[in-house]
Scaffold this motif. Structure first.
Motif: not given
Length: 361
Positions: A83-95
């Motif tokens: 679920g949403s605990i991956v969002k910080p990882i994704e955000a680091a990649g997006v930025l």
């Protein structure tokens, strides 16, 4: 392992698992710099003294048939939809990839609509958990905006997304599909779906909806609690993927991730905002610690009648020392009590029995 931390986690997880009920749960507390594990809990568990003595026979037989699987070490061998605990990882990649600037906002009206080429009269609707309005990346982490991460993960409305291959790259870079190397047997490894996997396994083409669901930690994604805590530690410590260890005094091992330090700082700020006003705000009344957190709710069952409840994060926020991960497994949908409650109980008990964990805050 610290017996005080172990007991505090076991009590908090066990009490909630029995009361709601959940199928089981797991909790981990790890030093973000050394990888030393201070607590590693799996619930329910078996009594090794009973196994070694060979009796009572009925208890041992019960272990074998118990649907809650007490022999499964959930922390190391349990695989869960994150679920949403991956969002910080994704955000680091997006930025880091420059997909979006930290200040740019994406508006969540509660859903996005994508044309359906197979049925033009019925577009595909991808819902947010709530109409959150305009969200920048810090707010999207804090309030867990699905629409924001659909958009930066798969692209929508003129905003470019990572795409599934790059999304999978970032998940793998933060350790979601490789063994951590902890000194325990039967360690499981996570899974990130890709178009090649779907074609080979299901003989179906990959669709944009698959990317959207993977971008919020759903679809076929699975990770272990140990992988979860290690990835959060990497955010906290500046991009070092450390090797978890249960042996005291080991020389720290690990590797540095090629990720922007500015991106990690923004992600940390978003997770701090999550604890002060967002989805982890249930921990904000703990006066003895300033922490940064992220929650996750992963739907399960044919009719989404069950869910996993996650809480991950690190503390103290100003000088990160410890990362944590909790997953409460397969509870009834609609129940609002989960990982955050466990962390509140755990941190309160740990502060009472081992206040030195919080002296650096």
């Amino acid at each position: 392992l610290d017996a005080r931390a172990q007991k505090a986690f076991a009590n908090a997880i066990g009490e909630l698992a029995e009361r709601i009920p959940f199928m089981g749960g797991s909790g981990i507390l790890m030093d973000v710099e050394t990888g030393e594990i201070h607590a590693l809990v799996s619930y329910p568990e078996y009594d090794p003294n009973i196994l070694s003595s060979g009796e009572p026979a009925n208890v041992i037989a019960g272990y074998q048939t118990d649907s809650r699987r007490p022999y499964l070490d959930r922390a190391v061998s349990g695989l869960y939809t994150p679920g949403s605990i991956v969002k910080p990882i994704e955000a680091a990649g997006v930025l880091t990839d420059g997909i979006i600037s930290p200040e740019k906002t994406i508006f969540s009206s509660g859903s996005i609509s994508v044309p359906n080429p197979y049925d033009p009269a019925h577009p595909s609707i991808f819902k947010d958990w709530k109409a959150l309005g305009a969200m920048d990346v810090r707010g999207a982490i804090a309030y867990s905006s699905d629409v924001y991460f659909y958009t930066v993960g798969g692209g929508f409305g003129g905003q470019k997304g990572l795409g599934i291959e790059r999304l999978a790259y970032w998940y793998r870079l933060f350790g979601y599909t490789t063994p951590t190397g902890i000194e325990l047997s039967r360690e499981a490894t996570g899974f990130v779906p890709t178009p090649a996997w779907k074609e080979e396994t299901l003989d179906e083409d990959w669709r944009i909806g698959d990317t959207y669901h993977t971008a919020i930690g759903q679809y076929a994604m699975q990770i272990t609690p140990l992988e979860a805590v290690r990835s959060i530690a990497a955010i906290a410590n500046g991009g070092k993927l450390v090797k978890p260890t249960i042996l005291a005094g080991q020389t720290p091992q690990g590797e540095s991730i090629a990720v922007s330090q500015d991106a990690l700082q923004i992600v940390r700020e978003g997770m701090r905002k999550g604890a002060t006003e967002g989805t982890s705000v249930g921990l904000n009344d703990l006066s003895f610690v300033h922490l940064a957190g992220k929650t996750g709710t992963a739907q399960l069952g044919f009719h989404n009648e069950y869910y996993n409840s996650w809480a991950v994060g690190f503390f103290p926020y100003e000088h990160p020392k410890y990362a944590y991960a909790v997953v409460m497994e397969r509870g009834p949908a609609g129940n609002a009590v989960g990982g955050i409650y466990v962390m509140h109980q755990f941190l309160s008990a740990l502060h009472a029995s081992a206040p030195e964990y919080f002296t650096n805050d």
